[in-house]
Every structure is written in C-alpha cells, then in structure tokens.
Motif scaffolding. Structure first.
Motif, PDB file in Angstrom:
ATOM      1  N   ALA A 225      -4.516  -5.667  -5.388  1.00  0.00           N
ATOM      2  CA  ALA A 225      -3.084  -5.383  -5.566  1.00  0.00           C
ATOM      3  C   ALA A 225      -2.892  -4.160  -6.451  1.00  0.00           C
ATOM      4  N   ILE A 226      -1.891  -3.379  -6.086  1.00  0.00           N
ATOM      5  CA  ILE A 226      -1.599  -2.143  -6.828  1.00  0.00           C
ATOM      6  C   ILE A 226      -0.096  -2.052  -7.056  1.00  0.00           C
ATOM      7  N   ALA A 227       0.272  -1.623  -8.263  1.00  0.00           N
ATOM      8  CA  ALA A 227       1.696  -1.336  -8.513  1.00  0.00           C
ATOM      9  C   ALA A 227       1.843   0.104  -8.980  1.00  0.00           C
ATOM     10  N   ASP A 228       2.817   0.776  -8.422  1.00  0.00           N
ATOM     11  CA  ASP A 228       3.170   2.118  -8.900  1.00  0.00           C
ATOM     12  C   ASP A 228       4.588   2.414  -8.452  1.00  0.00           C
ATOM     13  N   GLU A 229       5.263   3.215  -9.253  1.00  0.00           N
ATOM     14  CA  GLU A 229       6.650   3.588  -8.912  1.00  0.00           C
ATOM     15  C   GLU A 229       6.705   4.484  -7.681  1.00  0.00           C
ATOM     16  N   GLN A 230       5.633   5.240  -7.436  1.00  0.00           N
ATOM     17  CA  GLN A 230       5.717   6.289  -6.417  1.00  0.00           C
ATOM     18  C   GLN A 230       5.213   5.794  -5.058  1.00  0.00           C
ATOM     19  N   PRO A 231       6.112   5.795  -4.048  1.00  0.00           N
ATOM     20  CA  PRO A 231       5.748   5.245  -2.732  1.00  0.00           C
ATOM     21  C   PRO A 231       4.504   5.882  -2.115  1.00  0.00           C
ATOM     22  N   GLU A 232       4.325   7.193  -2.300  1.00  0.00           N
ATOM     23  CA  GLU A 232       3.155   7.825  -1.654  1.00  0.00           C
ATOM     24  C   GLU A 232       1.850   7.341  -2.283  1.00  0.00           C
ATOM     25  N   ARG A 233       1.901   6.967  -3.565  1.00  0.00           N
ATOM     26  CA  ARG A 233       0.691   6.436  -4.208  1.00  0.00           C
ATOM     27  C   ARG A 233       0.409   5.021  -3.697  1.00  0.00           C
ATOM     28  N   LEU A 234       1.480   4.300  -3.369  1.00  0.00           N
ATOM     29  CA  LEU A 234       1.294   2.952  -2.809  1.00  0.00           C
ATOM     30  C   LEU A 234       0.693   3.054  -1.413  1.00  0.00           C
ATOM     31  N   GLU A 235       1.168   4.030  -0.668  1.00  0.00           N
ATOM     32  CA  GLU A 235       0.635   4.242   0.677  1.00  0.00           C
ATOM     33  C   GLU A 235      -0.865   4.564   0.601  1.00  0.00           C
ATOM     34  N   GLN A 236      -1.193   5.398  -0.350  1.00  0.00           N
ATOM     35  CA  GLN A 236      -2.609   5.768  -0.541  1.00  0.00           C
ATOM     36  C   GLN A 236      -3.440   4.529  -0.899  1.00  0.00           C
ATOM     37  N   ALA A 237      -2.871   3.659  -1.753  1.00  0.00           N
ATOM     38  CA  ALA A 237      -3.611   2.446  -2.164  1.00  0.00           C
ATOM     39  C   ALA A 237      -3.831   1.517  -0.984  1.00  0.00           C
ATOM     40  N   LYS A 238      -2.833   1.457  -0.088  1.00  0.00           N
ATOM     41  CA  LYS A 238      -2.979   0.621   1.117  1.00  0.00           C
ATOM     42  C   LYS A 238      -4.122   1.163   1.968  1.00  0.00           C
TER      43      LYS A 238
ATOM     44  N   GLU B  47      -6.600   3.360   1.126  1.00  0.00           N
ATOM     45  CA  GLU B  47      -7.942   3.477   0.534  1.00  0.00           C
ATOM     46  C   GLU B  47      -8.556   2.145   0.121  1.00  0.00           C
ATOM     47  N   PHE B  48      -7.716   1.225  -0.366  1.00  0.00           N
ATOM     48  CA  PHE B  48      -8.288  -0.032  -0.891  1.00  0.00           C
ATOM     49  C   PHE B  48      -7.896  -1.247  -0.053  1.00  0.00           C
ATOM     50  N   GLY B  49      -6.980  -1.068   0.877  1.00  0.00           N
ATOM     51  CA  GLY B  49      -6.482  -2.215   1.631  1.00  0.00           C
ATOM     52  C   GLY B  49      -5.742  -3.182   0.715  1.00  0.00           C
ATOM     53  N   ALA B  50      -5.167  -2.634  -0.365  1.00  0.00           N
ATOM     54  CA  ALA B  50      -4.522  -3.497  -1.362  1.00  0.00           C
ATOM     55  C   ALA B  50      -3.074  -3.810  -0.966  1.00  0.00           C
ATOM     56  N   LYS B  51      -2.577  -4.954  -1.453  1.00  0.00           N
ATOM     57  CA  LYS B  51      -1.158  -5.267  -1.326  1.00  0.00           C
ATOM     58  C   LYS B  51      -0.437  -4.434  -2.382  1.00  0.00           C
ATOM     59  N   VAL B  52       0.668  -3.822  -2.028  1.00  0.00           N
ATOM     60  CA  VAL B  52       1.261  -2.876  -2.974  1.00  0.00           C
ATOM     61  C   VAL B  52       2.671  -3.280  -3.399  1.00  0.00           C
ATOM     62  N   TYR B  53       3.001  -2.885  -4.618  1.00  0.00           N
ATOM     63  CA  TYR B  53       4.283  -3.239  -5.224  1.00  0.00           C
ATOM     64  C   TYR B  53       4.839  -2.033  -5.961  1.00  0.00           C
ATOM     65  N   GLN B  54       6.123  -1.770  -5.733  1.00  0.00           N
ATOM     66  CA  GLN B  54       6.750  -0.710  -6.525  1.00  0.00           C
ATOM     67  C   GLN B  54       7.138  -1.268  -7.901  1.00  0.00           C
ATOM     68  N   ASP B  55       7.345  -2.593  -7.928  1.00  0.00           N
ATOM     69  CA  ASP B  55       7.770  -3.253  -9.156  1.00  0.00           C
ATOM     70  C   ASP B  55       6.581  -4.040  -9.723  1.00  0.00           C
ATOM     71  N   TYR B  56       6.057  -3.594 -10.848  1.00  0.00           N
ATOM     72  CA  TYR B  56       4.847  -4.256 -11.348  1.00  0.00           C
ATOM     73  C   TYR B  56       5.115  -5.686 -11.839  1.00  0.00           C
ATOM     74  N   HIS B  57       6.361  -5.952 -12.224  1.00  0.00           N
ATOM     75  CA  HIS B  57       6.698  -7.322 -12.651  1.00  0.00           C
ATOM     76  C   HIS B  57       6.507  -8.287 -11.469  1.00  0.00           C
ATOM     77  N   LYS B  58       6.900  -7.808 -10.285  1.00  0.00           N
ATOM     78  CA  LYS B  58       6.772  -8.632  -9.076  1.00  0.00           C
ATOM     79  C   LYS B  58       5.299  -8.900  -8.784  1.00  0.00           C
ATOM     80  N   LEU B  59       4.479  -7.850  -8.923  1.00  0.00           N
ATOM     81  CA  LEU B  59       3.036  -8.047  -8.706  1.00  0.00           C
ATOM     82  C   LEU B  59       2.514  -9.136  -9.640  1.00  0.00           C
ATOM     83  N   LEU B  60       2.904  -9.046 -10.899  1.00  0.00           N
ATOM     84  CA  LEU B  60       2.391 -10.012 -11.883  1.00  0.00           C
ATOM     85  C   LEU B  60       2.860 -11.426 -11.562  1.00  0.00           C
TER      86      LEU B  60
END
Ligand SMILES: NC(=O)c1ccc[n+]([C@@H]2O[C@H](COP(=O)([O-])OP(=O)(O)OC[C@H]3O[C@@H](n4cnc5c(N)ncnc54)[C@H](O)[C@@H]3O)[C@@H](O)[C@H]2O)c1
Length: 357
Positions: free
Chosen positions: A36-49, A51-64
């Motif tokens: 799982a990855i959280a970041d404010e920036q959508p393009e970084r979330l896309e990259q995480a999906k 490169e890592f196949g991670a579930k992504v969150y713009q809101d880190y509180h939601k991830l937690l």
C-alpha cells in the motif's frame, strides 16, 4: 510472524519514500512486500500501482484505517512525523519513521508512549548509524587502541543554495532538522550512549543561500564533565567540501573517517619513552620533543558496502525484520534518538531565527 514476508505500507513517495524506502523494500523480496502507498500526487500513485502493484491512497489516514499491515513507513514531510506515527500506532501498526522523528522531546515522548500503550514497534530511521565508516570508527574506539575519546568533529557540509520546502521554518526545515539528524545521531553515540542530556552550545545562521527563513549553517557542540567534546557542523557554505567526515581525537591517537577510507594511528603508552615533568624554563630554548612510534592503519569499505542509501537501508530493515520476528532488539533505539531530539530542541531554543524574509 516468523520468517513470513511482511506487508508494508509507505506514506509519502518523495525523495525519501520513493527514493530510499521503496527502492530498498522492493529489492528485499524475501522479507518485505510493498502492498500500500499513500501520496497526495495522483501521478505518484499511478507509478506505485505500476511499479509495485500496490493499493494506493491519496489520503494516508484512509490507508492507515483500511489496510492490515505488518509495517508502516512514515516518509511524509517532517511536521507529519509525530502525528502520522501516533495515528498509525493507535490504529495497530508497527512504524518506521523518517528523521527527524520530532523537533521537541514532548512530541517524541508521545510517540514512544503510544507505541508502548499499543505494544507496537516504533523504529526511528536513522540510516547514517549504518554508514560503513562510522561502524568502523566505533569498532576502532571499542578496541581501546586510541584510549578514551577526548574530542570528535563531524562535518556534513558542502556549498549549496536551496529553495525547496525544507528551507522554511513552518515546515520544520533548515539544515539542523534536515541534515542534522544524521551527524547528530552519530554525535550522540560518540558522546556517550546513555547520556540523556548533554550540555549544548549551538550557533545557527540563516544566510543568503537559503530562499526560505530556516538555518543553513549550524555549529553544535556537545560537552559535559567526563565526556568527549563533540562538534557537529552542517554548513551550506563550505566551498571546499571534504565529504561527510569524522575526525576523532583520543588519548593515544586518532581516527579520520569518511566514505573513501578510515585511517587511524596510535602509539602504545607502555612502550613510549619515559618522560618526567620539567618545571624549569625551556632547556636550550627548545620545546620538548620526542619521536612517537606510531602504529598506522587504513581501511577501505568493501565495494558491497558502498553505494550510499541501499546498504544503510539494508542494514536497518534487516534489523527491523528480525525484531518483528521476535529476534533481537533494535540497533537504533528510541532512547538514543530521544537524546538527539533533546539536542535539536536545545539548539532551536538557543537560536530563535526571524520568521520569513
Ligand atoms: N533518512 C534520509 O536519509 C532522508 C533523506 C531524504 C528525506 N528524508 C526525510 O523524509 C521526509 C520527507 O522528505 P522528502 O525529501 O522525501 O520530501 P519530498 O518533498 O521529496 O516528498 C514528500 C512527498 O510526500 C507527499 N505528501 C506530502 N504531504 C502528504 C500528505 N498529507 N499525504 C500524502 N502524501 C503527502 C508529497 O506528495 C511528496 O511525494 C523528511 O522528513 C526528510 O527529513 C530523510
């Protein structure tokens, strides 16, 4: 969780979250999986999906709240270190947190107390503890050949102007908070592991090289009875940089350490010529002089240990993996890091810089 692959969530995908933590954790496949990855920036979330196949969150509180993880890495901007870490611990996560953990001891103590209350791991990411030359210098000191350490100078300086968020006081920026935790962590270890409140002298300057209002030239001296005096310099005005280095003066010799090599020399006091104090005026107008029989050695880090962040991350995360599997204790303990936060707080108290230029 003996031997299992630990599921990790990373908060922040910037220079640290992506450049340091993700880069090591994606390689440590037998120990960790980035899920799982959280970041404010959508393009970084896309990259995480991608490169890592991670579930992504713009809101880190939601991830937690939503993710069931073995470990959370807090690589958010500095002011979010205490609150993000406390939130994660309260939601039942073990946490690795980037430096500086906090800039006030009261915040740091809340982080430690929250980990204790929830019986979770709080592991401060002080990666410079694992710099090969620092480990070697500590081994030389422990061998006793240079005697008691009297003085050490740690220099993490260069010449650079900066104009990013880390130059603003409101972001807990400045050289002391940004770079300082690396040499200060080493300084605390050299000063005396276990000393909770060293005496601190500090001078912090916000010069023309910073576009924000935070410090970019800091000198910090730790001192106290029976302890070595340790000087730390983090300057953005060193036009002839020497790289990150440590000079150590001991009773019988000294050490000079940096990425390139570690050199040390010492004499054997038992084999030295016997001298006795001469209370009369200088004989033949000469200073006392003798030839010291130096024993001199050099060590170069093996290629496998050089390569900057990856080796230090490997050492750090291997230790965290063992601890989470019930094997051994943290190498970088919260107690040690608390002293560093104490020093940082004292420096800010001693140097109240004007806010914004
Ligand atoms: N240990 C080291 O060697 C080392 C090296 C670099 C940075 N750091 C530390 O890491 C921390 C982060 O610094 P950096 O250089 O990576 O910063 P950065 O500016 O490169 O990245 C910050 C990232 O966090 C994201 N972000 C910001 N607020 C967020 C929020 N509320 N929710 C989700 N994402 C958010 C941004 O989009 C960005 O991707 C700092 O505290 C710094 O001191 C440590």
């Amino acid at each position: 969780m003996a031997g299992k692959i630990l599921n990790v969530g990373i908060l922040g995908q910037g220079r640290s979250g992506y450049g340091i933590h993700s880069q090591w954790l994606r390689q440590a496949k037998r120990q960790y999986k980035i899920v799982a990855i959280a970041d404010e920036q959508p393009e970084r979330l896309e990259q995480a999906k991608q490169e890592f196949g991670a579930k992504v969150y713009q809101d880190y509180h939601k991830l937690l709240r939503e993710e069931k993880l073995d470990l959370v890495v807090n690589a958010l901007p500095t002011p979010a270190h205490p609150k993000g870490t406390i939130e994660a611990l309260n939601l039942g996560h073990n946490v690795v947190c980037e430096k500086p953990m906090a800039i006030k001891v009261a915040d740091f103590d809340k982080m430690v107390a929250t980990a204790k209350k929830n019986r979770k791991l709080f592991a401060p990411f002080q990666n410079s503890r694992f710099r090969p030359y620092f480990i070697k210098a500590q081994q030389i000191i422990a061998s006793g050949v240079i005697g008691k350490v009297l003085f050490a100078r740690i220099n993490y300086s260069g010449f650079a102007r900066r104009w990013d968020w880390q130059t603003l006081q409101k972001n807990w920026g400045g050289n002391l908070n940004n770079t300082g935790p690396h040499p200060l962590d080493q300084a605390v270890m050299l000063f005396g592991n276990g000393v909770k409140q060293p005496k601190v002298f500090s001078k912090m300057i916000s010069g023309p090289g910073t576009f924000g209002d935070a410090d970019d030239l800091d000198v910090v001296i730790l001192h106290g009875d029976g302890c070595p005096t340790v000087e730390v310099m983090v300057s953005s005005y060193q036009a002839y940089p020497s790289g990150d280095t440590i000079q150590i003066s001991g009773e019988y010799g000294g050490i000079t350490a940096g990425d390139a090599e570690v050199k040390w020399k010492y004499y054997n006091p038992r084999k030295a010529a016997k001298q006795s104090l001469n209370k009369s005026w200088a004989i033949n107008r000469q200073y006392p002089s003798e030839k010291i029989d130096w024993i001199e050695k050099t060590w170069k880090a093996p290629e496998t240990k050089i390569g900057g962040f990856n080796y230090m991350s490997k050492m750090f995360y291997s230790n965290v993996y063992d601890v989470l599997n019930g094997k051994g204790n943290l190498v970088v303990t919260p107690e040690q890091v608390r002293t560093q936060i104490y020093v940082i707080e004292q420096c800010h108290r001693q140097n109240r810089l004007p806010k914004s230029k």
